[in-house]
Design an enzyme around this catalytic site. Structure first.
Site, PDB file in Angstrom:
ATOM      1  N   ASP A 105       0.813  -1.215   0.000  1.00 59.28           N
ATOM      2  CA  ASP A 105       0.000   0.000   0.000  1.00 59.28           C
ATOM      3  C   ASP A 105       0.849   1.270   0.000  1.00 59.28           C
ATOM      4  OD1 ASP A 105      -2.080  -1.767   0.249  1.00 59.28           O
ATOM      5  OD2 ASP A 105      -2.929  -0.866   2.060  1.00 59.28           O
ATOM      6  N   HIS A 250       3.734  -2.446   2.893  1.00 58.76           N
ATOM      7  CA  HIS A 250       3.777  -1.091   2.360  1.00 58.76           C
ATOM      8  C   HIS A 250       5.060  -0.858   1.568  1.00 58.76           C
ATOM      9  CE1 HIS A 250       0.933  -0.874   5.727  1.00 58.76           C
ATOM     10  NE2 HIS A 250       0.366   0.113   5.066  1.00 58.76           N
TER      11      HIS A 250
END
Length: 285
Positions: A105, A250
């Site tokens: 992300d 991430h």
């Protein structure tokens, strides 16, 4: 303040407010195979918000590694698909053998995303990248690379806000602007979206569906945004590994060097254990 510093600050400020994450849907994890199940019409009654779930601790058995996409489908393209609204995101996937999905992300970030892409390519696996529009707008070359190398690019809003505090028009703007940037980068609009902080509401599901996207949350949270150390991130992935698991990581929003190092260590371990790291297929007709 640069973008990743701003995002990290927002994340720290809001983390407590959205602790609803895993707890909110501990008992609502969905499996999807083939035709991902009956949709909910927009006239149905609202359901509580949903987000990630606890890691599945199921016993692992050896199986052959295969690269084919899992047997899940994203949205059907066309007018009809835009009327389908879900009450909760998908938390798990199912496919042949021991399939898992890795997701990243907040990117793309030119400092870390290229290293993640290189590691995935070295091991011939595919992943999902849920990008923020404000990051993607300046790094369209990385979006094109993701697409060219077989990864799925999903929508993670424009600036990573807490959607449950926004108006419907603001939610639409956050999602639609990011869809536009993704399409500008490689000619295709995204088929998946993820709410920042795992904080979903009915408006997000409705608007996502209107834009032709399916909602995906996660099963295993690496907590890499807290920068706990590469070994800690690796342990969480290995401990949570199980068929159908969706792993949250991430590639932006702060110093993600630990996330890169952890991926370098846990990815070959998963493959050697017989896991198939792949992505959902999307049905385009």
């Amino acid at each position: 303040m640069n973008k990743d510093q701003s995002l990290s600050r927002r994340r720290m400020l809001l983390a407590g407010a959205v602790g609803l994450g895993a707890a909110a849907v501990a008992g609502t994890a969905q499996l999807f195979t083939g035709d991902i199940g009956p949709p909910v019409r927009s006239s149905a009654a609202p359901a509580p918000p949903a987000a990630g779930a606890q890691a599945n601790r199921a016993a692992r058995k050896p199986s052959a590694y295969r690269l084919q996409p899992i047997a899940g489908y994203g949205p059907v393209r066309g007018t009809a698909a835009r009327t389908l609204v879900r009450h909760e995101p998908f938390l798990r996937v199912s496919g042949r053998g021991r399939s898992m999905v890795l997701t990243f992300d907040d990117g793309p970030d030119p400092r870390y995303t290229p290293d993640i892409l290189r590691l995935l390519k070295d091991h011939d696996v595919r992943a999902m990248f849920f990008v923020c529009g404000e990051m993607a707008a300046d790094n369209k070359d990385l979006l094109r690379r993701m697409s060219d190398e077989g990864h799925i690019v999903g929508n993670h809003t424009w600036s990573h806000p807490l959607l449950t505090r926004l108006s419907r028009s603001a939610i639409r703007s956050q999602m639609e602007r990011t869809c536009d940037v993704i399409q500008e980068a490689y000619g295709e609009r995204p088929g998946w979206f993820r709410a920042p902080y795992g904080a979903w509401n009915r408006a997000a599901f409705q608007i996502g569906a209107q834009l032709g996207m399916e909602p995906l949350a996660w099963t295993v949270d690496t907590l890499d945004w807290t920068e706990p150390g590469a070994r800690s991130i690796e342990r969480r992935v290995i401990k949570g590994a199980a068929p159908g698991v969706v792993v949250l990581g991430h590639d932006a929003g702060g110093d993600r060097s630990q996330s890169v190092k952890a991926l370098r260590d846990y990815l070959p371990r998963l493959l050697d254990s017989g896991y198939r790291i792949t992505v959902p297929r999307r049905r385009l007709t």
